[in-house]
Scaffold this active site. Structure first.
Site, PDB file in Angstrom:
ATOM      1  CB  SER A  50       3.141  -0.452   4.355  1.00 17.82           C
ATOM      2  OG  SER A  50       2.276  -0.664   3.263  1.00 17.82           O
ATOM      3  CG  ASP A 195       1.993   2.872   2.874  1.00 20.44           C
ATOM      4  OD1 ASP A 195       2.936   2.827   3.682  1.00 20.44           O
ATOM      5  OD2 ASP A 195       1.689   1.924   2.126  1.00 20.44           O
TER       6      ASP A 195
END
Length: 356
Positions: A50, A195
């Site tokens: 991320s 993610d």
């Protein structure tokens, strides 16, 4: 010794590891007496999830004028958050109303985020990164982990090579915050990704496994792992509020709990692994002990909270000043010993070893 740098996910809290990286790079320049020293020079392998994946790509992105050197300093990497954080996490009035009503849909305009990534990375490809790395995402259709690997992009060509802007968009497609990232490899193979924080907020364990798998003779006592976190959340959630809220309304809270738990679990396992090998000094985890002074949401990017994040990052650097100095000296010494060897060159031919 193989040196790994791992950077956690955490949205706008990426400012915290970003500031630690700035402090470390400045120490490396000072201790080595080399004003051109960069983070990329001192680690063999990088892992990011991320916001940590974005920082990893920034640190490893090659210069257009000199492809052998990084395009961005650690401070310039941090600037992405300081200059564009509020822009990326700016919610329109309509989206704000939908969010309060608990309705589905992304909170933030992905096109704004994609525009920032395009500005920084242009058409740079994963295969062009300066060092081997692993960046996590999750394929929602195949229901399996997806790892972006610089070494796999080199060995398998366009089928597994991607534009960096797409890698960063995918690894940071946090559920409810941004829409699922539908990206394509350079060979136009489609990947619908979320993610990587949904399973590896702290990617240090993934990085460790990647290194030991690639090097059949490598053991944990020949690895030095630096793991940078975005802070441990101590926030509690009210039982009655949780019980009465709609399912969609509590998704951000569930995501926060899940990501915090995954990060702490990885840290615990790594501590135990290095302790069992009698090499506790080879594992260094740096993150704030408390986030009480800030709004800790992944998207808490108001100008005032960014200022508070900078203050927290500065305090974290101050509290770890001695550890960072020792780290810088160790990295410089290790680089001197390994300056004439290139132990990672063969990874250009290593094939992916699959998902966990």
């Amino acid at each position: 010794m193989k040196k790994i740098l791992s950077i956690d996910g955490g949205g706008i809290r990426g400012i915290i590891p970003g500031m630690i990286l700035v402090a470390l790079e400045e120490k490396l320049k000072r201790e080595s007496k080399n004003p051109g020293a960069a983070i990329v020079d001192y680690f063999d392998f990088f892992a990011g999830t991320s916001t940590g994946g974005i920082l990893t790509c920034l640190l490893l992105c090659p210069s257009e004028e000199n492809p052998g050197r990084p395009r961005f300093t650690a401070r310039e990497a941090l600037d992405l958050y300081l200059k564009h954080g509020n822009e990326i996490f700016k919610m329109t009035f309509f989206k704000r109303i939908r969010a309060k009503l608990g309705l589905a849909g992304e909170r933030y305009n992905s096109m704004v985020f994609e525009g920032v990534l395009k500005t920084y990375f242009k058409d740079t490809r994963l295969s062009q990164l300066l060092k081997p790395c692993i960046i996590s995402a999750y394929n929602i259709e195949l229901r399996k982990t997806h790892f972006f690997r610089q070494q796999t992009a080199i060995s398998r060509g366009d089928a597994r090579d991607f534009y960096l802007k797409d890698v960063c968009r995918a690894t940071s497609a946090a559920p409810t915050y941004f829409s699922v990232a539908e990206i394509h490899s350079l060979a136009n193979v489609r990947y619908p990704l979320l993610d990587g924080g949904v399973f590896a907020t702290n990617p240090a364990l993934s990085g460790l496994i990647e290194v030991t798998k690639a090097f059949n003779q490598t053991r944990i006592n020949d690895i030095f792992l630096v793991s940078l976190g975005t802070g441990r959340s101590r926030r509690s959630y009210d039982y009655e509020h949780f019980k009465k809220s709609s399912a969609m309304a509590i998704v951000p809270a569930i995501l926060d709990i899940m990501m915090s738990g995954v990060a702490e679990t990885s840290d615990f396992f790594l501590q135990q692994l290095f302790h069992s090998a009698g090499k506790t000094e080879n594992y260094l985890r740096i993150e704030p002990d408390s986030l009480e002074s800030i709004k800790e949401g992944l998207d808490a990017a108001s100008p005032s909270n960014i200022e508070k994040l900078v203050a927290l990052g500065d305090r974290t650097v101050s509290e770890n000043e001695g550890r960072l100095t020792v780290l810088a000296r160790l990295l410089i010494e290790e680089q001197k010993h390994g300056a004439n060897t290139k132990p990672w060159d063969f990874l250009k031919a290593v094939r992916s070893f699959g998902s966990f």
